[in-house]
Structures are given as C-alpha cells and as structure tokens.
Design a protein around this motif. Structure first.
Motif, PDB file in Angstrom:
ATOM      1  N   MET A   1       0.871  -1.180   0.000  1.00 23.02           N
ATOM      2  CA  MET A   1       0.000   0.000   0.000  1.00 23.02           C
ATOM      3  C   MET A   1       0.900   1.219   0.000  1.00 23.02           C
ATOM      4  SD  MET A   1      -2.891   1.322   2.724  1.00 23.02           S
ATOM      5  CE  MET A   1      -4.066   0.015   2.347  1.00 23.02           C
ATOM      6  N   ILE A   2       0.833   2.005  -1.061  1.00 21.83           N
ATOM      7  CA  ILE A   2       1.704   3.176  -1.210  1.00 21.83           C
ATOM      8  C   ILE A   2       0.881   4.428  -0.905  1.00 21.83           C
ATOM      9  CG2 ILE A   2       3.157   4.473  -2.810  1.00 21.83           C
ATOM     10  CD1 ILE A   2       3.465   1.759  -4.350  1.00 21.83           C
ATOM     11  N   ILE A   3       1.274   5.118   0.146  1.00 23.11           N
ATOM     12  CA  ILE A   3       0.556   6.317   0.593  1.00 23.11           C
ATOM     13  C   ILE A   3       1.457   7.518   0.329  1.00 23.11           C
ATOM     14  CG2 ILE A   3      -0.592   7.428   2.537  1.00 23.11           C
ATOM     15  CD1 ILE A   3      -1.000   4.680   3.769  1.00 23.11           C
TER      16      ILE A   3
ATOM     17  N   SER B   1       2.669  23.563  -1.231  1.00 23.47           N
ATOM     18  CA  SER B   1       3.422  24.608  -1.913  1.00 23.47           C
ATOM     19  C   SER B   1       2.957  25.974  -1.453  1.00 23.47           C
ATOM     20  CB  SER B   1       3.260  24.494  -3.436  1.00 23.47           C
ATOM     21  OG  SER B   1       1.920  24.728  -3.821  1.00 23.47           O
ATOM     22  N   THR B   2       3.737  26.981  -1.770  1.00 24.39           N
ATOM     23  CA  THR B   2       3.375  28.344  -1.408  1.00 24.39           C
ATOM     24  C   THR B   2       2.576  29.037  -2.495  1.00 24.39           C
ATOM     25  OG1 THR B   2       5.506  29.076  -2.269  1.00 24.39           O
ATOM     26  CG2 THR B   2       5.359  28.647   0.094  1.00 24.39           C
ATOM     27  N   THR B   3       2.625  28.497  -3.711  1.00 22.77           N
ATOM     28  CA  THR B   3       1.892  29.101  -4.829  1.00 22.77           C
ATOM     29  C   THR B   3       1.224  28.019  -5.649  1.00 22.77           C
ATOM     30  OG1 THR B   3       3.884  29.002  -6.211  1.00 22.77           O
ATOM     31  CG2 THR B   3       3.483  31.050  -5.044  1.00 22.77           C
ATOM     32  N   PHE B   4       0.241  28.411  -6.446  1.00 22.76           N
ATOM     33  CA  PHE B   4      -0.442  27.544  -7.409  1.00 22.76           C
ATOM     34  C   PHE B   4      -1.271  26.443  -6.773  1.00 22.76           C
ATOM     35  CE2 PHE B   4       3.272  29.314  -9.573  1.00 22.76           C
ATOM     36  CZ  PHE B   4       2.603  30.042 -10.542  1.00 22.76           C
ATOM     37  N   THR B   5      -1.585  26.579  -5.489  1.00 17.20           N
ATOM     38  CA  THR B   5      -2.463  25.586  -4.883  1.00 17.20           C
ATOM     39  C   THR B   5      -3.895  25.739  -5.405  1.00 17.20           C
ATOM     40  OG1 THR B   5      -2.761  27.085  -3.010  1.00 17.20           O
ATOM     41  CG2 THR B   5      -1.141  25.333  -2.762  1.00 17.20           C
ATOM     42  N   ASN B   6      -4.208  26.863  -6.035  1.00 17.27           N
ATOM     43  CA  ASN B   6      -5.567  27.086  -6.529  1.00 17.27           C
ATOM     44  C   ASN B   6      -5.807  26.479  -7.904  1.00 17.27           C
ATOM     45  OD1 ASN B   6      -6.520  28.559  -4.295  1.00 17.27           O
ATOM     46  ND2 ASN B   6      -5.503  30.406  -5.027  1.00 17.27           N
ATOM     47  N   TRP B   7      -4.738  26.182  -8.649  1.00 13.24           N
ATOM     48  CA  TRP B   7      -4.961  25.614  -9.979  1.00 13.24           C
ATOM     49  C   TRP B   7      -4.319  24.261 -10.186  1.00 13.24           C
ATOM     50  CZ3 TRP B   7      -0.959  24.353 -13.272  1.00 13.24           C
ATOM     51  CH2 TRP B   7       0.291  24.922 -13.020  1.00 13.24           C
ATOM     52  N   TYR B   8      -3.302  23.942  -9.393  1.00 18.49           N
ATOM     53  CA  TYR B   8      -2.627  22.672  -9.563  1.00 18.49           C
ATOM     54  C   TYR B   8      -3.174  21.666  -8.566  1.00 18.49           C
ATOM     55  CZ  TYR B   8       1.025  19.455 -10.937  1.00 18.49           C
ATOM     56  OH  TYR B   8       1.698  18.365 -11.444  1.00 18.49           O
ATOM     57  N   GLY B   9      -3.530  20.493  -9.037  1.00 18.39           N
ATOM     58  CA  GLY B   9      -4.111  19.480  -8.166  1.00 18.39           C
ATOM     59  C   GLY B   9      -3.063  18.671  -7.434  1.00 18.39           C
ATOM     60  N   VAL B  10      -3.202  17.374  -7.485  1.00 19.41           N
ATOM     61  CA  VAL B  10      -2.336  16.455  -6.741  1.00 19.41           C
ATOM     62  C   VAL B  10      -1.035  16.231  -7.499  1.00 19.41           C
ATOM     63  CG1 VAL B  10      -2.164  14.094  -5.860  1.00 19.41           C
ATOM     64  CG2 VAL B  10      -4.313  15.351  -5.681  1.00 19.41           C
ATOM     65  N   ILE B  11       0.066  16.254  -6.762  1.00 22.33           N
ATOM     66  CA  ILE B  11       1.383  16.105  -7.373  1.00 22.33           C
ATOM     67  C   ILE B  11       1.747  14.617  -7.526  1.00 22.33           C
ATOM     68  CG2 ILE B  11       2.217  18.356  -6.683  1.00 22.33           C
ATOM     69  CD1 ILE B  11       3.316  15.335  -4.739  1.00 22.33           C
ATOM     70  N   PHE B  12       2.814  14.376  -8.230  1.00 26.99           N
ATOM     71  CA  PHE B  12       3.331  13.028  -8.471  1.00 26.99           C
ATOM     72  C   PHE B  12       4.246  12.606  -7.311  1.00 26.99           C
ATOM     73  CE2 PHE B  12       6.928  10.456  -9.892  1.00 26.99           C
ATOM     74  CZ  PHE B  12       6.297   9.399 -10.521  1.00 26.99           C
ATOM     75  N   PRO B  13       4.221  11.351  -6.836  1.00 30.59           N
ATOM     76  CA  PRO B  13       3.486  10.209  -7.376  1.00 30.59           C
ATOM     77  C   PRO B  13       2.108   9.989  -6.765  1.00 30.59           C
ATOM     78  CG  PRO B  13       5.008   9.435  -5.720  1.00 30.59           C
ATOM     79  CD  PRO B  13       5.214  10.929  -5.813  1.00 30.59           C
ATOM     80  N   ALA B  14       1.648  10.893  -5.879  1.00 31.56           N
ATOM     81  CA  ALA B  14       0.319  10.732  -5.290  1.00 31.56           C
ATOM     82  C   ALA B  14      -0.764  10.714  -6.358  1.00 31.56           C
ATOM     83  CB  ALA B  14       0.055  11.854  -4.291  1.00 31.56           C
ATOM     84  N   SER B  15      -0.501  11.322  -7.505  1.00 34.53           N
ATOM     85  CA  SER B  15      -1.474  11.384  -8.594  1.00 34.53           C
ATOM     86  C   SER B  15      -1.671  10.049  -9.297  1.00 34.53           C
ATOM     87  CB  SER B  15      -1.028  12.427  -9.619  1.00 34.53           C
ATOM     88  OG  SER B  15       0.265  12.121 -10.113  1.00 34.53           O
ATOM     89  N   MET B  16      -0.787   9.088  -9.062  1.00 34.84           N
ATOM     90  CA  MET B  16      -0.909   7.781  -9.702  1.00 34.84           C
ATOM     91  C   MET B  16      -2.066   6.971  -9.110  1.00 34.84           C
ATOM     92  SD  MET B  16       3.086   6.571 -10.058  1.00 34.84           S
ATOM     93  CE  MET B  16       2.606   5.041 -10.899  1.00 34.84           C
ATOM     94  N   SER B  17      -2.693   6.157  -9.935  1.00 36.20           N
ATOM     95  CA  SER B  17      -3.801   5.323  -9.455  1.00 36.20           C
ATOM     96  C   SER B  17      -3.323   4.277  -8.452  1.00 36.20           C
ATOM     97  CB  SER B  17      -4.483   4.637 -10.637  1.00 36.20           C
ATOM     98  OG  SER B  17      -3.579   3.803 -11.341  1.00 36.20           O
ATOM     99  N   GLU B  18      -2.031   3.940  -8.509  1.00 39.39           N
ATOM    100  CA  GLU B  18      -1.473   2.966  -7.569  1.00 39.39           C
ATOM    101  C   GLU B  18      -1.226   3.545  -6.181  1.00 39.39           C
ATOM    102  OE1 GLU B  18      -0.497   1.637 -11.695  1.00 39.39           O
ATOM    103  OE2 GLU B  18      -0.354   3.547 -10.619  1.00 39.39           O
ATOM    104  N   ALA B  19      -1.322   4.856  -6.041  1.00 41.13           N
ATOM    105  CA  ALA B  19      -1.025   5.507  -4.767  1.00 41.13           C
ATOM    106  C   ALA B  19      -2.298   5.976  -4.069  1.00 41.13           C
ATOM    107  CB  ALA B  19      -0.097   6.699  -4.983  1.00 41.13           C
ATOM    108  N   VAL B  20      -2.233   6.027  -2.748  1.00 39.67           N
ATOM    109  CA  VAL B  20      -3.286   6.621  -1.922  1.00 39.67           C
ATOM    110  C   VAL B  20      -2.842   8.049  -1.617  1.00 39.67           C
ATOM    111  CG1 VAL B  20      -4.510   6.497   0.281  1.00 39.67           C
ATOM    112  CG2 VAL B  20      -3.864   4.382  -0.914  1.00 39.67           C
TER     113      VAL B  20
END
Length: 495
Positions: free
Chosen positions: A358-360, A366-385
C-alpha cells in the motif's frame, strides 16, 4: 515564522518558478526558431509550464527532440529511456524482444555519440525496464524517438525548473517549543498530539497499536541523533519491534559514481515523518506516533522533499524496489514528490504496487499555485493513496496544502487560528521537539492508521485494508470532489 518557512518550502516550492514576471523578456515561440539550436532554460521551462497548465503531468511525452536534447544537455547530459510495451514497467525475466531492444538502444547511442556500447550506458536497471544513457548529440535523441518498443524518453537530470529553489525544501533541524494546548500527557509519560483525538487514534489503540506491521518510509532518512528512533525505539509502552535504516540517495557531488550517501538524515524531514508514524509511546515526555508498536524500515532516498535531480529520482526509485522486495513491509509512506511524473519512479511505484504494497503519498504542499494545480506526483498515480491536510475548522485545506479529485483522504493537522501550530513530533536531536505540517504529516499519519488497521486484520489484502479506511472516511460511501473520502475515523477503521 520558522514553521511557515519550513513548510512553505515543502512539497512544491518548485512551482514558484512558473510565477509570471512582468519584467521577464518573452522569447519567440519554439516553432519559429531553429530546431537545431540548444534551447535556454527559460524556453524549456515555458514548455513545461504549458504542459502542466494543460493538465499533462507526463510533460516530456509531447516534447520534441530539440526540447529533450536541450533539457538533457542542461541536466548532466543524461536521458532516461523506458523500454518495452505500454505498461511493461518491469520484468523478472526479460524476453528476447526486450533484450533486443536494449541492444538496439545501446547501438543507437554508440553510433550517434561515437562511443562504445558499454560507455554509452550510464546505468541499466536489472528489474525496471529502464536505462540511463549518456547523450550529447541532437541526432541521438532523434534516432531514439524513431525506435519501436520505447515507452518514454526523459531528461532525468534536468533540475532547472526553479533556479531560485533552495536545496533544503521541507528541511529543519531546529527544536521548537510546543504550545501546551497542542498536546496532552498520556501514560507512561508521552505527549499525545492534539489532532490524534480528532481522528480517534487513542480509542483505536484499545484494538490495535500496529504490532507486527512494518512500514517503509522513503524520505530523507532518520537522524542518528534522535535516540527514540534508534536504540530507544522500544521505550516506554513500545516493545518487541525493530527499526532499520538504509540509504539509496547518491551524493550529488559524485555525479560520475554510485557513491551512496548513507542512511542518516541531514535534513530533518524524514525524522519528523518517522515520528508521526511510529514514535514510541515513551516515558520521556516526547510526542508519540500513531502506530507506536509498528516496525519501521526507513530509506534515505532523497536529500529533501523535492525530487528535482538525477540522484534523488534514482534514489527514490531504488528505495521503492528494495521495499517492494521485502515480504515484511506492508505499507510505503512517501511525503516527497514532484510537479510532473518521473519515469523511473513511476515504474518503481508500479513494481512495489505489484508486490502488494500500500503506497501512501502526499498530495502536495506549496506556497503558490495551490488554486490551480491538483495532486502532485506520485500521489497522482492510481497505484497511490493520496492524502492532504486540513485546518481544524471544517473542510478547509491547510494554508499550503493541495487538494483535488485525486485526493483519497484528509487529516486535520493545522490550527485555523495559528498556521504555525501543526503536529508536534520528535525533533532532530534527542530531547527536542518540533512542529510539522502540510500534506507531508497528513500522509505519515495515514500510513500509521493503515498500520493499525492491518495489525488488527493481519490476513487482509491491501484492497481489503484500503476498503476499511474508505468506510471509516467521513464522506463514505460518497467521494468529495476535492477531499476524497475525507477525514479518517481510526476507531471505526479498526473495529
């Protein structure tokens, strides 16, 4: 303010480079320029920003030979080449087709670069279907792009996305005074962080303390100066467990060698994550971790939380493989990442996932772009929680936390009235404490809760344990568009 500085540099200070500067000279578009010219860092970053704003985390997938070559030349003259069919991230025994592809890649490099096949290869992985090759000629990249059985070509050493970034993102070794309202004392003399009660962790301990479960941590290592994560790991009410420490990060000074930097934390971030997960229920007046009877296998895979160069990406990839190969490890916690996907890390995540781990992973800080950028890598992978952090006033993300459709769970970790008051953890040195925040600590706590659940149900599969966590989420059976299943009720999860 020092807590703000710590986490303002956390998982994605790298975004600050794309902030528009009205005084910046805008160069001509790439289409209007000589395709044989070495592009500037500004031009390469302009391409990257465009891909990210279009929602493409596989930024190099649409890059031209000129962009790939230019980024490689400005990143140690190395390309990472993932080979095989789509989805063929790793192989136990390579087929004749894969062996032929390796030979063909070596031949192309040797011919274009005027080198021997052996000298053309910087590094060849024995498990992942990826090899790092030395490149100086544009023609080499053009030939590689024409080849069959190539999954990706990436300038793995390109580290100039943010020239202003400090090489200490998320790092702090300073101890801090902890507000008396941010903990309560429990037996035998441990400090219980304030947010543990919100997630009903103490009540869950009546059913499970994580005994028999091993968590793998990939971060900056563990401080050799923190005894409660060393020879004091079985202090107080914690007993019968083990902690192991390894290093896969290659010291950046030794670009030409495989000199491993060792397992010791030189940043502070890994020590803090280990504390939030598994700090002993001690009798020393120090903060306790969620799974205070779980084992820990910690890897120093990176120097800080931003996977911005060849050494960190290689270090994390190797750590994932090692942990994937361990039968005792059930959970892998990763409070590190990057704005775009990294081929060899992605391959390694899939490898570890294929081994039942189980990969969490942290959703991003971040200090900027939290309003337009979603989840970062590798959390964005379907294999990750994917996990992010909230304030204690409802579903409001922490000041510097990311959210988005790929978030799976949330943890309350910041006082709404004071952003400096986050989660108390062990400090870098024995006898010291510190605050830690962002999606980083939310991820570590979730890993700890997962360990409680797995220890309560040792014969369950990863899917069954994850289902337990989902059912313990505040929004279950629904899923929130920004916060997934929401806050986890640890008591409900273990019952």
């Amino acid at each position: 303010m020092k807590k703000i500085i710590l986490f303002a540099l956390g998982l994605f200070l790298a975004f600050s480079c794309s902030k528009e500067d009205p005084n910046e000279i805008i160069e001509p578009t790439l289409e209007s320029q000589d395709t044989q010219r070495l592009l500037s860092v500004a031009e390469i970053n302009s391409f990257i920003n465009g891909e990210l704003k279009n929602g493409n985390q596989d930024v190099w997938s649409k890059a031209s030979a000129q962009i790939l070559w230019s980024a490689a030349m400005r990143g140690g003259e190395v390309l990472s080449v993932g080979f095989g069919n789509e989805g063929e991230s790793f192989s136990k025994n390579r087929s004749p087709r894969l062996l032929e592809t390796i030979e063909n890649i070596s031949g192309v490099i040797a011919k274009s670069e005027g080198a021997t096949k052996s000298s053309a290869i910087k590094s060849a992985d024995n498990t992942l279907n990826v090899m790092d090759v030395n490149v100086t000629q544009l023609a080499t990249v053009e030939e590689l792009l024409k080849m069959q059985n190539i999954r990706y070509i990436e300038p793995i050493g390109y580290a100039s996305y943010n020239n202003n970034q400090q090489k200490s993102a998320g790092c702090s070794q300073s101890g801090q005074s902890i507000n008396g309202g941010d903990y309560r004392v429990i037996s035998p003399n441990a400090r219980l962080p304030w947010n543990f009660d919100i997630h009903k962790v103490p009540q869950a301990w009546n059913y499970s303390t994580g005994a028999g479960i091993t968590i793998g941590l990939i971060d900056t290592g563990i401080s050799a100066n923190q005894s409660l994560l060393g020879n004091g790991f079985n202090d107080g009410s914690s007993n019968g467990r083990y902690v192991e420490r390894f290093g896969t990060y290659i010291d950046s000074f030794w670009w030409w060698s495989d000199n491993i930097d060792g397992p010791n934390d030189r940043c502070g971030h890994g020590t803090q994550m280990a504390s939030a997960m598994v700090s002993p229920r001690n009798d020393d007046g120090m903060p306790v971790g969620v799974a205070y009877n779980s084992n820990l296998v910690a890897y120093r895979g990176t120097s800080d939380v931003v996977l911005e160069d060849y050494h960190e990406r290689k270090g994390v990839s190797n750590a994932l493989k090692d942990l994937g190969n361990r039968s005792d490890v059930k959970i892998i916690s990763m409070s590190v990442g990057y704005p775009w996907s990294i081929g060899n890390v992605k391959d390694a995540v899939k490898y570890a996932y294929g081994k039942g781990k189980m990969i969490i992973a942290a959703g991003g800080t971040s200090t900027t772009f939290t309003n337009w950028y979603g989840v970062i890598f590798p959390a964005s992978m379907s294999e990750a929680v994917a996990v992010t952090g909230l304030k204690d006033n409802g579903y409001n993300r922490c000041n510097i936390c990311h959210d988005g459709s790929k978030i799976d769970f949330t943890i309350v970790m910041q006082r709404a009235g004071d952003s400096d008051r986050n989660v108390p953890v062990l400090g870098f040195n024995s006898g010291s404490q510190a605050y830690v925040g962002g999606s980083s600590v939310a991820t570590a706590m979730t890993a700890g809760i997962a360990a409680l659940v797995w220890a309560r149900n040792p014969n369950m599969s990863r899917a069954q344990v994850l289902d337990k966590l989902k059912r313990a989420g505040e929004f279950y059976p629904n899923r929130n568009s920004k916060f997934g299943y929401g806050n986890i009720d640890a008591l409900k999860a273990v019952q």
